[in-house]
Design an enzyme around this catalytic site. Structure first.
Site, mmCIF file in Angstrom:
data_model
loop_
_atom_site.group_PDB
_atom_site.id
_atom_site.type_symbol
_atom_site.label_atom_id
_atom_site.label_comp_id
_atom_site.label_asym_id
_atom_site.label_seq_id
_atom_site.Cartn_x
_atom_site.Cartn_y
_atom_site.Cartn_z
ATOM 1 N N LEU A 227 51.931 17.442 36.832
ATOM 2 C CA LEU A 227 50.851 16.811 37.595
ATOM 3 C C LEU A 227 49.472 17.227 37.070
ATOM 4 O O LEU A 227 49.175 18.417 36.984
ATOM 5 C CB LEU A 227 50.983 17.196 39.075
ATOM 6 N N ASP A 228 48.645 16.237 36.740
ATOM 7 C CA ASP A 228 47.257 16.459 36.291
ATOM 8 C C ASP A 228 47.170 17.300 35.016
ATOM 9 O O ASP A 228 46.152 17.948 34.751
ATOM 10 C CB ASP A 228 46.412 17.108 37.401
ATOM 11 N N GLU A 229 48.243 17.296 34.237
ATOM 12 C CA GLU A 229 48.265 18.105 33.019
ATOM 13 C C GLU A 229 48.443 17.247 31.764
ATOM 14 O O GLU A 229 48.568 17.776 30.665
ATOM 15 C CB GLU A 229 49.423 19.116 33.085
#
Lengths: 296, 296, 296, 296
Positions: A227-229
């Site tokens: 997530l969000d990486e």
């Protein structure tokens, strides 16, 4: 002009002569290069190239692809020829914040992005009327813990049946499954409302407010199972002061989110983005690539 | 590594095959392209290319130049091979505002710009001590209406004897003669303390204050006989409010002037700038080109 | 003009009438307000005010302070009167990167910041000559795990004997002890070479490179016992691309670090910063506050 | 909360005691100041103040105005009390470029600007459907050399009958008559698609392209009889390169134009702008003033 404007993207191991081989191929096939960019990543030994050209002697994309197979093999290259003026099919996904949706619908309407929005998927009905009035199919798919696999199956069915090659999460607030992320690797672009890697996850504006930063930001990235990486395509920031609340940030952030997402889509759609490990290469825009078809 | 890092700049009429010819030449001569950029100006029919490469099989610059003569002739090209790591000789000229001088001396000291400052010319003595303490020759040449031709002759003598290939007007407040501008065409870079074409000539900050603009700026450009009208290399702006006076602008402008000038010099020195009529092409920086030699 | 330019800072619980009380006091005492700013923090119930004024009838700072005591008591206020034109004594601390030091020395030399640099402390000798040539005392204090308490005692002795009211960590790469942080609370300003809260700790440019961000930044903050977690005063960013290496970032970051730090010091020295929990209030600059004393 | 959020704007000659008089008045009348800003223009001797406050003891705007009359007289002040949450009536005018219109309609829809769009006037019919679908009256008034006075009379009739206090020229490409400019002085906001004072008049993007600037911009200003010379409220810029054409600028400029205009309207509508000769004072936004009513 009777010539076609095409582009070629190549990624391969860095080997001397590859640029010459590509340039020769295009020249021999009656193609005139209008602009190009290259990057040789010393740390990974990978070479990346994007070329815009005019096929002045009538070679078609399929002819160009066919003849290029030899180079692809010789250099173990990933190569893609495409028509720069052809519109790419895109599905948008949105939840309750509509500013990115509104912004993309506008850019689509005036032909500022070479995309066909072939569908909008939402877990809410807020934007049904707006989307339908644009003559775009609207799909409301509620997502719960229980129905998530079925919901994603339905989402994927819509993407595939519509022929979309890109999903844009225009403030879609559900986390996608690992499987969907893998399956659509490099084909889902998200906008996160913070300057990543700061303030991942929920309520980034509240997090930013509590930390007391002096600039807030937005990040557009490819979606991965982390997530969000995922690989970042574009970011930008806007100044805030002590006098703005977290709710003010939400409003101030709208403009920067909309623009960062639109720029990331512009780069992706024009074939300017290469995924390079967990990072991206983003080549400069070709001349004329911002020109829109209509005034408004 | 025993390889040399060189670069090649080419400007020529836009003819199909020129990219291939150049890439072939480099490849055939044992050179591996690390990055390149091209631009084809549709409106003028001119083609511009800059290539960074490693000469992996020991070709020297003079060998490369010699062999390239045939391409130069075939395409009516202006071509320049150079060593990206070689320092270019530069003469700075300054009057009474010393921030750009101070900034450039610092960048030079830490090796952040590949330049040798071979002399500083001033019409005042304010910075004599500063310059001399850097072990750089300082030349005070007073300029009056009467002695202007003689003063310029003296300036040109210093430039020529020092072997400088570039003059940087680091807030030098005398207008150069048409003759000197022509003679050094494309080899004199000025910093003007406004966002050109606004506020040409004297006291641009006062002009900006009186107009009530909300951003002030700085512009670095090649000097031509038309005052403040030469091809622009770089510009930037900084926000001001009603609460700042024209004297505040002078201070706030220092930072943006220093940086705009340094960026313009960086681009010029790395061979990234092409003059194209009264405009410039500025290609992106090569990987590693900002790396400085020392920490401070 | 025979009038003095003073400023008043007040922080107190938010109570109706406090602005009127302050404005009355100044008016009654022959002071003419030239600009002011206020902020009422709803979430903490704290009120903050900064006023610039001219004492037109000759009241001195000590007279103004004395008479104001009643208001201080009534509103449980923290209040500070000061002379805006008086220079504050500052100690700089630096390790091996000298760009912020160089930048601050320059601003000090031209009188662009109302500070007296009364000493420079370093754990290296790199900048001894530079500092000494500015006629500023240079103190080399090596710091090891073993001698840290003694080294800090020596640092504090220098700060106290010099009368410095502010320590600026101009790229000082040693972590200060909790005790020193507490003792100098709100009086140590650091520059961190990332856009906090991203990339805390060591090698932020390398971290940024590895994450593949598209903007790098710098953050100036008050130092607290929590490393890189103190109240942020100022931040800014600069764009990078895939073509820049972590070493390029180091160079590109220099400019933004120098400026962010200088802006934070400007705000602190002019009394524009209030610490509000773990955040700051930074009021806008007063007219004329950027004006420097000299040209260069 | 039962309190009302009001604001007060005052402009008057700079006289000692005026801040105290205003603060006393508010305090005495049960009003608690939440934020305020002041500016004393030394060059013109004019004083400007904006105060946001809560009327905690129920004073209405008309009561506050009435009681304030004495101060207005004493200080020869222009003063205006208003309800910060009341929506101001606005008429938009547009020609054929619709991006600012689209942007403002969106901000209006989500309640991000406290305005009521009470009509849209256009000299074309392109946006009739869009406007009407927002349930806003659309008025097509063709303008020719011959009918200009009659057309303007019709425009003014619509403005007056709708009760609009502000006209926004959202890319309206007709020059207004001197008379209309004078009559609506300080009440017409325009967006010009250049960084004024550069590139006044027609085709600014083409002018910018021909000059070879490296940043393009937009300027929002009050309309006066001098074309593109009115007091500037807000400006911003966006970077371009040699690789963008004048038509690319048109697209890139859309975003910056939309935002500059929206920011100027935000400042005007919240009473943050004062006209000061041919310049403006723009005070910072009050806490919470960006918060929008809806999500999208």
């Amino acid at each position: 002009m009777s010539t076609h404007r095409y582009a070629l993207r190549v990624a391969c191991p860095s080997i001397r002569g590859v640029t010459a081989a590509i340039a020769n191929y295009l020249s021999t096939n009656g193609c005139n290069i209008s602009d190009s960019a290259q990057f040789d990543d010393k740390s990974t030994g990978r070479y990346f190239m994007r070329v815009s050209f005019h096929s002045e002697e009538g070679r078609t994309l399929s002819q160009l692809r066919e003849g290029f197979a030899e180079i692809v093999e010789r250099y173990a290259a990933d190569a893609e020829f495409f028509d720069e003026t052809a519109k790419r099919k895109v599905v948008l996904m949105v939840s309750r914040f509509g500013h990115c949706l509104n912004d993309l619908l506008y850019r689509w309407r005036i032909g500022a992005l070479p995309i066909d929005i072939v569908g909008v998927i939402s877990n809410h009905t807020d934007y049904q009327k707006l989307v339908v009035n644009h003559d775009i199919p609207f799909h409301c798919i509620k997502v719960t813990k229980e129905n998530k696999p079925a919901a994603e199956a339905e989402q994927m069915r819509i993407v595939e049946e519509s022929g979309a090659e890109l999903i844009v999460l225009a403030r879609y607030m559900q986390v996608l499954s690992d499987e969907m992320c893998r399956r659509m690797s490099g084909r889902i672009i998200n906008i996160h409302h913070s300057f990543l890697p700061s303030f991942k996850g929920a309520n980034p504006y509240k997090q930013a407010f509590e930390r007391g930063v002096k600039l807030i930001g937005a990040t557009s990235h490819y979606v991965t199972a982390d997530l969000d990486e995922g690989p970042i395509i574009e970011q930008d920031t806007v100044r805030v002061t002590h006098a703005q609340s977290a709710d003010d940030y939400v409003s101030l952030g709208r403009d920067v989110e909309s623009q960062v997402l639109a720029r990331a889509i512009h780069a992706h759609i024009h074939g300017r983005v290469f995924v390079n490990g967990n990072k991206t290469i983003v080549f400069p825009p070709s001349p004329g690539s911002y020109v829109s078809e209509r005034m408004g």
